[in-house]
Design an enzyme around this catalytic site. Structure first.
Site, mmCIF file in Angstrom:
data_model
loop_
_atom_site.group_PDB
_atom_site.id
_atom_site.type_symbol
_atom_site.label_atom_id
_atom_site.label_comp_id
_atom_site.label_asym_id
_atom_site.label_seq_id
_atom_site.Cartn_x
_atom_site.Cartn_y
_atom_site.Cartn_z
ATOM 1 N N ASN A 2 0.176 -4.206 9.610
ATOM 2 C CA ASN A 2 -0.070 -3.192 8.590
ATOM 3 C C ASN A 2 -1.562 -2.888 8.564
ATOM 4 O O ASN A 2 -2.361 -3.710 8.122
ATOM 5 C CB ASN A 2 0.403 -3.713 7.225
ATOM 6 C CG ASN A 2 0.234 -2.706 6.111
ATOM 7 O OD1 ASN A 2 -0.442 -1.698 6.254
ATOM 8 N ND2 ASN A 2 0.854 -2.987 4.970
ATOM 9 N N CYS B 269 -2.653 2.045 1.094
ATOM 10 C CA CYS B 269 -1.856 2.376 2.281
ATOM 11 C C CYS B 269 -1.418 3.835 2.316
ATOM 12 O O CYS B 269 -1.083 4.358 3.381
ATOM 13 C CB CYS B 269 -0.631 1.468 2.374
ATOM 14 S SG CYS B 269 -1.044 -0.287 2.550
ATOM 15 N N HIS C 174 4.479 4.976 7.278
ATOM 16 C CA HIS C 174 3.483 3.919 7.165
ATOM 17 C C HIS C 174 4.052 2.647 7.780
ATOM 18 O O HIS C 174 5.192 2.253 7.501
ATOM 19 C CB HIS C 174 3.130 3.690 5.699
ATOM 20 C CG HIS C 174 2.346 2.450 5.434
ATOM 21 N ND1 HIS C 174 1.237 2.107 6.169
ATOM 22 C CD2 HIS C 174 2.523 1.452 4.522
ATOM 23 C CE1 HIS C 174 0.753 0.964 5.715
ATOM 24 N NE2 HIS C 174 1.518 0.547 4.723
#
Length: 325
Positions: free
Chosen positions: A282, A115, A252
């Site tokens: 996500n 990520c 993020h």
């Protein structure tokens, strides 16, 4: 004294056509819209179609970024693709994107920091530009996390989605002050001791299989806010800026509670936080460039704005970028 900065010349994003809502997920696993929204803030996510590859998503986002910058692929020196879900074990997905864009020069390679991948890739691109080894670099975050999810595990399959975002960085001679446009500072971290908290239980060298994503959600949440604020405070120390100076915080997009908790701890006003997690889920390395593209397209992000980026991913890896648009 002149100083080479990496300035954002253009951006673009792409989301697969198919959406998967919380209501639809509740028909697949034991969950509910209320349960997912309360814990994550996610309402829906996009899922790549059968045969739609990470390189396809990346290429679509790249074409939009090129158009936005008014550039052709012939004017790009390098492609860096941040992804944890490559098309193949090798070659790099970036090389496939290079071919699909018709680029027959320069270099292309992947960046794997899960990520945090886009932050790591942006930092790497900035280093190449500041070293005068490239003038324009296409930086892409692209993921098809739907391919590594265990769709019977309600603790993980509700969290992730597919998508891609891209920016083009270009060399620009600036004054070398914190008022410059472009990337002002980057800070990267990792700590392999946390591997078991967020990982995929397969790979070419270990099991010979792709594997599925596994996560200790409470442990990830427990570490996230502290790690994120650590690298952001480093960015503030390096530039002399603070929370009040930030025009837009683009974190993020993993979990709304982590996003809001980080902003609160840092003292960043809620109105300055870009949130896309409710509609995208996500998307790992794609989440920051997707959010940047959304906020730029809707008029929030404007030239001269001070933008703060941060991410945390499996490993653990984490990092921040402070740039002026």
């Amino acid at each position: 004294m002149s100083f080479i900065r990496s300035v954002v010349l253009g951006c673009g994003s792409y989301l697969p056509e198919k959406t998967l809502t919380n209501a639809q997920l509740s028909e697949m696993v034991e969950t509910s819209d209320d349960w997912i929204v309360q814990r994550t803030g996610i309402r829906e996510r996009h899922i790549a179609a059968e045969g739609e590859l990470t390189s396809d998503l990346a290429t679509a986002a790249a074409k939009l970024a090129l158009s936005d910058a008014g550039l052709t692929i012939g004017e790009i020196d390098m492609i860096i693709v941040a992804t944890a879900t490559p098309d193949d074990t090798f070659p790099a997905t970036a090389v496939t994107v290079q071919r699909k864009l018709g680029m027959e020069h320069g270099a292309a390679f992947d960046m794997q920091a899960v990520c945090s991948g886009f932050v790591f890739a942006l930092s790497t691109a900035d280093a190449f530009i500041r070293a005068s080894q490239a003038k324009r670099i296409l930086v892409i975050g692209a993921e098809t996390f739907s391919r590594i999810l265990d769709w019977t595990d309600r603790t993980t399959c509700v969290l992730f989605g597919d998508g891609a975002g891209a920016v083009i960085l270009g060399a620009s001679v600036q004054d070398g002050t914190r008022e410059d446009r472009g990337v002002l500072t980057t800070h990267l971290r990792s700590d392999g001791r946390h591997r078991e908290k967020l990982y995929v239980d397969g790979g070419p060298s270990s099991t010979g299989t792709v594997g599925h994503l596994r996560m200790e959600g409470r442990e990830v949440f427990k570490h996230a806010v502290g790690m994120i604020t650590d690298v952001i405070e480093d960015a503030f120390r390096a530039t002399g800026y603070g929370a009040d100076d930030v025009d837009w915080f683009v974190p993020h997009q993993a979990n709304l509670r982590i996003i809001d908790g980080s902003a609160k701890k840092l003292g960043i006003e809620s109105e300055k936080v870009v949130r896309t997690v409710s509609l995208h889920g996500n998307t790992s390395a794609a989440s920051i460039p997707l959010a940047l593209s959304v906020a730029r397209d809707d008029g929030r992000i404007k030239r001269g704005d001070l933008i703060l980026l941060e991410a945390m991913g499996g490993g653990f890896t984490w990092g921040s970028v402070l740039l002026r648009w």
